[in-house]
Scaffold this active site. Sequence first.
Site, PDB file in Angstrom:
ATOM      1  N   HIS A 220       0.844  -1.200   0.000  1.00 48.56           N
ATOM      2  CA  HIS A 220       0.000   0.000   0.000  1.00 48.56           C
ATOM      3  C   HIS A 220       0.879   1.249   0.000  1.00 48.56           C
ATOM      4  CE1 HIS A 220      -3.458  -2.506   0.790  1.00 48.56           C
ATOM      5  NE2 HIS A 220      -2.979  -2.906   1.962  1.00 48.56           N
TER       6      HIS A 220
ATOM      7  N   CYS B 254      -4.654   4.699  -2.570  1.00 43.44           N
ATOM      8  CA  CYS B 254      -3.558   3.736  -2.679  1.00 43.44           C
ATOM      9  C   CYS B 254      -3.447   3.364  -4.158  1.00 43.44           C
ATOM     10  CB  CYS B 254      -3.865   2.500  -1.833  1.00 43.44           C
ATOM     11  SG  CYS B 254      -2.732   1.116  -2.094  1.00 43.44           S
TER      12      CYS B 254
ATOM     13  N   HIS C 146      -4.570  -0.229  -5.183  1.00 36.65           N
ATOM     14  CA  HIS C 146      -5.918  -0.646  -4.793  1.00 36.65           C
ATOM     15  C   HIS C 146      -6.980   0.439  -4.943  1.00 36.65           C
ATOM     16  CE1 HIS C 146      -3.124  -3.362  -2.535  1.00 36.65           C
ATOM     17  NE2 HIS C 146      -3.868  -4.224  -3.207  1.00 36.65           N
TER      18      HIS C 146
ATOM     19  N   MET D 181      -9.851   1.687  -2.308  1.00 35.82           N
ATOM     20  CA  MET D 181      -8.957   2.139  -1.241  1.00 35.82           C
ATOM     21  C   MET D 181      -8.663   3.625  -1.435  1.00 35.82           C
ATOM     22  SD  MET D 181      -5.603   0.260   0.245  1.00 35.82           S
ATOM     23  CE  MET D 181      -4.833   0.798   1.758  1.00 35.82           C
TER      24      MET D 181
END
Length: 131
Positions: free
Chosen positions: A73, A116, A119, A124
Amino acid sequence: MKFFASLSKRFAPVLSLVVLVAGTLLLSAAPASAATVQIKMGTDKYAPLYEPKALSISAGDTVEFVMNKVGPHNVIFDKVPAGESAPALSNTKLAIAPGSFYSVTLGTPGTYSFYCTPHRGAGMVGTITVE
């Protein structure tokens, strides 16, 4: 010597009051200390999400983005208040090790949005409101 003793007896209460008032004013004028809050990168159930997704803080507070469970991440700010630099606030490096973190101190009031890179499509994303 008796002269100084009589002066100290007369002015001791006044001097004590002055010291007390000055100390109270100095302590009450002290600024509130900044807080440090955490956002998990990845949930406890291994979902690729920030937790919490939305956060409100005070100007000058620090946000720690903490790697939780499984990665990789990162934190990319895309929308920030005028006067701030999204690239300067962002951390493009991918965090992999649980417990590793990235800290950023936000001082300009407004809304900051971030995501992120790996993601973002999975949702995210998050926002921080600085008051």
